[in-house]
Design a protein around this motif. Structure first.
Motif, PDB file in Angstrom:
ATOM      1  N   ALA C  37       1.243  -0.852  -0.053  1.00  0.00           N
ATOM      2  CA  ALA C  37       0.177   0.264   0.104  1.00  0.00           C
ATOM      3  C   ALA C  37       0.562   1.869   0.045  1.00  0.00           C
ATOM      4  CB  ALA C  37      -0.691  -0.248   1.499  1.00  0.00           C
ATOM      5  N   CYS C  38       0.671   2.389  -0.587  1.00  0.00           N
ATOM      6  CA  CYS C  38       0.774   3.046  -1.105  1.00  0.00           C
ATOM      7  C   CYS C  38       0.282   4.805  -0.122  1.00  0.00           C
ATOM      8  CB  CYS C  38       1.333   4.066  -2.099  1.00  0.00           C
ATOM      9  SG  CYS C  38       1.930   2.459  -3.430  1.00  0.00           S
ATOM     10  N   GLY C  39       0.225   4.749   0.774  1.00  0.00           N
ATOM     11  CA  GLY C  39      -0.686   5.191   1.396  1.00  0.00           C
ATOM     12  C   GLY C  39      -2.149   6.374   0.738  1.00  0.00           C
ATOM     13  N   PHE C  40      -2.553   5.528   0.185  1.00  0.00           N
ATOM     14  CA  PHE C  40      -3.985   6.108  -0.534  1.00  0.00           C
ATOM     15  C   PHE C  40      -4.925   5.489   0.046  1.00  0.00           C
ATOM     16  CE2 PHE C  40      -3.044   9.614  -4.658  1.00  0.00           C
ATOM     17  CZ  PHE C  40      -2.169   9.630  -3.689  1.00  0.00           C
ATOM     18  N   HIS C  41      -4.922   4.427  -0.028  1.00  0.00           N
ATOM     19  CA  HIS C  41      -6.295   3.876   0.785  1.00  0.00           C
ATOM     20  C   HIS C  41      -5.151   3.157   2.056  1.00  0.00           C
ATOM     21  CE1 HIS C  41      -4.205  -0.196  -0.957  1.00  0.00           C
ATOM     22  NE2 HIS C  41      -4.374  -0.411   0.090  1.00  0.00           N
ATOM     23  N   GLY C  43      -1.814   2.197   4.391  1.00  0.00           N
ATOM     24  CA  GLY C  43       0.106   1.859   4.417  1.00  0.00           C
ATOM     25  C   GLY C  43       0.395   4.199   4.602  1.00  0.00           C
ATOM     26  N   ASP C  44       1.822   4.112   5.348  1.00  0.00           N
ATOM     27  CA  ASP C  44       1.992   5.563   5.352  1.00  0.00           C
ATOM     28  C   ASP C  44       3.036   5.478   4.879  1.00  0.00           C
ATOM     29  OD1 ASP C  44       3.744   5.304   7.892  1.00  0.00           O
ATOM     30  OD2 ASP C  44       1.414   5.511   9.193  1.00  0.00           O
ATOM     31  N   PRO C  45       4.501   6.494   4.784  1.00  0.00           N
ATOM     32  CA  PRO C  45       5.456   6.149   5.224  1.00  0.00           C
ATOM     33  C   PRO C  45       6.574   5.190   5.514  1.00  0.00           C
ATOM     34  CG  PRO C  45       4.771   9.108   4.295  1.00  0.00           C
ATOM     35  CD  PRO C  45       3.426   7.979   5.010  1.00  0.00           C
ATOM     36  N   GLN C  46       5.777   5.151   6.877  1.00  0.00           N
ATOM     37  CA  GLN C  46       6.825   4.522   8.647  1.00  0.00           C
ATOM     38  C   GLN C  46       6.313   3.396   7.761  1.00  0.00           C
ATOM     39  OE1 GLN C  46       8.578   5.178  10.815  1.00  0.00           O
ATOM     40  NE2 GLN C  46       9.103   6.967  10.258  1.00  0.00           N
ATOM     41  N   VAL C  47       5.289   3.068   7.309  1.00  0.00           N
ATOM     42  CA  VAL C  47       4.781   1.849   6.945  1.00  0.00           C
ATOM     43  C   VAL C  47       5.380   0.946   5.663  1.00  0.00           C
ATOM     44  CG1 VAL C  47       2.777   0.199   6.090  1.00  0.00           C
ATOM     45  CG2 VAL C  47       2.310   1.602   8.465  1.00  0.00           C
ATOM     46  N   MET C  48       5.449   2.152   5.464  1.00  0.00           N
ATOM     47  CA  MET C  48       5.694   1.396   3.772  1.00  0.00           C
ATOM     48  C   MET C  48       7.498   1.138   3.587  1.00  0.00           C
ATOM     49  SD  MET C  48       4.179   4.555   1.183  1.00  0.00           S
ATOM     50  CE  MET C  48       4.790   4.107  -0.480  1.00  0.00           C
ATOM     51  N   ARG C  49       8.032   1.697   4.605  1.00  0.00           N
ATOM     52  CA  ARG C  49       9.970   1.714   4.395  1.00  0.00           C
ATOM     53  C   ARG C  49       9.542   0.608   4.696  1.00  0.00           C
ATOM     54  NH1 ARG C  49      13.739   3.013   8.387  1.00  0.00           N
ATOM     55  NH2 ARG C  49      12.176   4.407   9.545  1.00  0.00           N
ATOM     56  N   LYS C  50       9.232   0.528   6.602  1.00  0.00           N
ATOM     57  CA  LYS C  50       9.229  -1.046   7.322  1.00  0.00           C
ATOM     58  C   LYS C  50       9.109  -2.688   6.187  1.00  0.00           C
ATOM     59  CE  LYS C  50       8.779   1.388  11.663  1.00  0.00           C
ATOM     60  NZ  LYS C  50       7.761   1.993  12.304  1.00  0.00           N
ATOM     61  N   THR C  51       8.159  -2.006   5.484  1.00  0.00           N
ATOM     62  CA  THR C  51       7.888  -2.988   5.006  1.00  0.00           C
ATOM     63  C   THR C  51       8.119  -3.513   4.230  1.00  0.00           C
ATOM     64  OG1 THR C  51       4.841  -2.346   5.499  1.00  0.00           O
ATOM     65  CG2 THR C  51       5.315  -4.140   3.284  1.00  0.00           C
ATOM     66  N   VAL C  52       8.648  -2.814   2.647  1.00  0.00           N
ATOM     67  CA  VAL C  52      10.014  -2.311   2.209  1.00  0.00           C
ATOM     68  C   VAL C  52      11.368  -4.184   2.474  1.00  0.00           C
ATOM     69  CG1 VAL C  52      11.375  -1.571   0.371  1.00  0.00           C
ATOM     70  CG2 VAL C  52       9.057  -1.106   0.408  1.00  0.00           C
ATOM     71  N   ALA C  53      11.326  -3.195   3.511  1.00  0.00           N
ATOM     72  CA  ALA C  53      12.609  -3.358   4.746  1.00  0.00           C
ATOM     73  C   ALA C  53      11.838  -4.932   5.056  1.00  0.00           C
ATOM     74  CB  ALA C  53      13.143  -2.712   6.019  1.00  0.00           C
ATOM     75  N   LEU C  54      10.887  -5.337   4.902  1.00  0.00           N
ATOM     76  CA  LEU C  54      10.431  -6.477   5.615  1.00  0.00           C
ATOM     77  C   LEU C  54      10.655  -7.516   4.132  1.00  0.00           C
ATOM     78  CD1 LEU C  54       9.251  -7.605   8.646  1.00  0.00           C
ATOM     79  CD2 LEU C  54       7.544  -7.415   7.471  1.00  0.00           C
ATOM     80  N   CYS C  55      10.132  -7.100   2.681  1.00  0.00           N
ATOM     81  CA  CYS C  55      10.183  -7.906   2.179  1.00  0.00           C
ATOM     82  C   CYS C  55      11.923  -8.571   1.197  1.00  0.00           C
ATOM     83  CB  CYS C  55       9.924  -6.888   0.967  1.00  0.00           C
ATOM     84  SG  CYS C  55       7.958  -6.848   1.136  1.00  0.00           S
ATOM     85  N   TYR C  92       2.216   9.102  -8.703  1.00  0.00           N
ATOM     86  CA  TYR C  92       2.916   9.731  -7.477  1.00  0.00           C
ATOM     87  C   TYR C  92       3.440   7.917  -6.580  1.00  0.00           C
ATOM     88  CZ  TYR C  92       2.226  12.680  -3.715  1.00  0.00           C
ATOM     89  OH  TYR C  92       2.304  12.979  -1.945  1.00  0.00           O
ATOM     90  N   GLN C  93       2.340   7.479  -6.402  1.00  0.00           N
ATOM     91  CA  GLN C  93       2.358   6.405  -5.686  1.00  0.00           C
ATOM     92  C   GLN C  93       3.278   5.102  -5.971  1.00  0.00           C
ATOM     93  OE1 GLN C  93      -1.983   4.472  -4.056  1.00  0.00           O
ATOM     94  NE2 GLN C  93      -2.376   5.985  -5.872  1.00  0.00           N
ATOM     95  N   ILE C  94       3.656   5.070  -7.412  1.00  0.00           N
ATOM     96  CA  ILE C  94       4.555   4.738  -7.316  1.00  0.00           C
ATOM     97  C   ILE C  94       6.018   4.918  -7.657  1.00  0.00           C
ATOM     98  CG2 ILE C  94       5.541   3.347  -9.319  1.00  0.00           C
ATOM     99  CD1 ILE C  94       2.662   2.897 -10.985  1.00  0.00           C
TER     100      ILE C  94
END
Lengths: 259, 259, 259, 259
Positions: C37-41, C43-55, C92-94
């Protein structure tokens, strides 16, 4: 012969954060009712508070300009919200604005759906009923403003909510009294004198010359004036002047539509 | 001997959109007052409406849990808002929640600042006055909940607003009656039986054993129970049971703090 | 005989602020691609960063789960956005997610529309073309994930974007290979063993038993597993285990769909 | 004698939704670098896309004007975000803008913190390091714009990020080369000719006349021109004209600050 009275309304409080929209102080000179944005399509708590104070200073009645939650689209995008969401969002917005009215010793006068919600409420029975229910439940005496002879009006009547028929100063009408779609040439009238003449006819004679030239019955309770352009401010002033020249009294809806 | 009465409060309605937080239905079994989020740090119109209905069903009084506008930070970040913005944002939130109370035939009972705003209001005179002014202006009889012996309490008294002193069930206290900072070891008490004993002592004896072992006067009007963990639900139930075993009546603030 | 390879995908990073959704760490054990998720529905920047690191830690490929801007509706409400707005919002989200991938030394693998946007992209040519154009313009090699034999697939092919056909592990299918509408009984399959059997059949035999009992051709490039319930985590693990028991290799899309 | 080159920058793309701010097309005639809002204090995806296209058309280099997430406060309120949140929010915004640059075949040139974040980055080492880290991690070659001789500059140098010292065309300076606080009389210079003379002196002579009359060394890499008022547009044009009259070449930062 009794005095003819009419309400003139305009959208106010559509600034947001550091962004200014319209010249509210100028528009307030001409109208008797303000549709105040409640933070969903425009406005924020600061803007709402200041706008309500401005309305009080100008003896202009306050209404809630309720919208879909869509700042980025200015309430002009169909949100596909459920009727339950619309009902709930309307209550939230009405309540928030009521708080600012209470601080000023004012009572909220009316509710007017904004943008796409206004247009949908005219056609969609379920949505119209959701809005009417919110207006009903938000407190006694609130008036619902909308397009005459539509689902909006039917829903208001069914809910026991006072309905105010709205006419648009600068819009052309069809033979059946409905608005000429914006897609048609001539749907918006730009000539100020022509606009003023048409409003005077609606208010004093209860008719409008439709797009095909026929004169049809049309007697609104309130006339909508746009407020976000320089031209609009002049148009509002011209319409008011023309009405007053005919002896018409411009006064808030609540003084016209006694329950 | 007269009956001792106390209010138990908890934060409710902190879900948002599709995200669920806490087990509101379970917490409602134990408390007498609910601090309902108003959409600024949590909650949305749907959640607010459902939470108020839930409160009505459980005979729990409703309060507005007002916050900085900071969904992304859950109201836990200092926003650096001006006193004027805080006053205005409080009114907006209170009004929105009042609309949902009105629909249920309820009257809003109290206001409690959330998160960082709660802590700042205890220390910052200007902010405390802004909040007290909003509570005052939002309507007669609203109670302001806060930390005793702080700027919050002073501002409420100065504004003529009824103030409810809040005690925290699971927090340790200093000799001067202030909360032990969370940075100190032992500041949060996790043992349920110990928490229940301490609350009973506060309520029936008007004292608390401070971190240094001394017994100091401490008589809150309302006891805060957390509501967002499974343990918290059990703790709330245990505290209520312990109080009732001592003959204490759990009842909403408005029935205790008559004006 | 060559090894059969398949991608398994799931929606990750749908927490927001203080609200947790799903058990991302558990789901990551089973899938090879994550729709973040990219913050529109959500997720937020923190969640995105942590999720990518987890991936990255789990060797799971990252995709952008693009949505309408609708946190309050979790991207499940039709927003009535224009094709131009959809194109722009996707970019924007991508871009935002690409920044977090770059920090981790990862390359974004794919884009998958979320919620109502996914469903609309299957049917609405103009919307599908807007999404495909954004995927194309955002950079070489991005794969678009969607429903096979729909406007999504047509638009991807027309734009020169690699398309990944998605099959749903727990959904029933119609004779023509389309999803059985959720309104029909039996549209969602809850039995884990049955779900695993069906996925194995799709992947190894390229067919699915339709709702009417006929066996129809259906060979997806990626299998969608839900990730937001406890049952879903078990289902994902069971599907993976069943596939691996048949010698199928679970591997990210980019290793299957070489351009 | 070699040609003197200088960058002129201005904040662009600060419109939002239906609200217009500034006259970007006019400002673009004078500057060589644009600080483009990324949706956190202003701008939205549509505005960003159009602004980047406008920059390309005007041969103006694009930078990310990163901000606290505070549309309602226009990024002018201290958000009390953690360094980790600032780092992450910067990456999100930079990435989003990079996507629009990529579509236009442009490479993002620089990053400039907006509003209160700009001021805090000058004084707060931890915040400055968070921003510098984000600029570093977002990709090679990005320049960080900030106040010279501050924590911003130190953090950039420590992180191996190219730093661009910024001078303000219409602001008075102290003897130590720092900005005169806005609270002091004379801190903002309104006379266009005077502003132009001062900028020419900074650029050609490397000095500025401080508030106490002494001439102190001050040689910025880029000159900031405001862009949101009619006067500002005229000032930008006058400054450019004065510089060009002295043979100074106005050119983007990246052509001045080769790594």
């Amino acid at each position: 012969m009794s005095t003819i009275r009419i309400d003139m309304n305009s959208d106010l409080g559509e600034s947001f954060s550091s962004w200014v929209m319209g010249d509210d102080a100028a528009v307030l000179q001409s109208v008797s009712s303000a549709n105040v944005a409640c933070g969903f399509h425009a406005g924020d708590p600061q803007v709402m508070r200041k706008t309500v104070a401005l309305c009080k200073g100008g003896n202009v009645a306050v209404g809630a300009h309720v919208s879909y939650p869509d700042l980025q689209g200015f309430g002009r995008r169909n949100m596909g919200c459920s009727a339950d969401e619309v009902y709930t969002d309307c209550l939230y917005q009405i309540g928030a604005l009521q708080a600012f009215c209470a601080v000023q010793g004012l009572t909220l006068q009316h509710v007017k759906p904004h943008g796409v919600l206004y247009n949908q409420a005219a056609k969609d029975k379920v949505l119209a009923e959701a809005i009417a229910a919110a207006v009903k439940d938000a407190g006694s005496g609130l008036i619902l403003m909308g397009l005459p002879n539509t689902e909006s009006e039917k829903a208001a009547l069914a809910a026991g909510v006072t309905f105010a028929s709205e006419g648009f100063a600068d819009r052309a009408y069809m033979k059946d009294g409905s608005l000429m779609p914006r897609s048609q040439a001539g749907s918006v009238i730009h000539d100020v004198a022509e606009v003023a003449r048409r409003v005077v006819q609606m208010v004093t004679k209860g008719t409008v010359i439709a797009g095909d030239g026929t004169e049809v019955a049309f007697k609104p309770d309130t006339i909508c004036l746009h407020g976000d352009t320089k031209e609009a401010v002049e148009m509002a002033a011209a319409v008011r002047k023309a009405l007053e020249a005919e002896g018409v009294v411009i006064t808030p809806l609540k003084e016209i539509l006694a329950k």
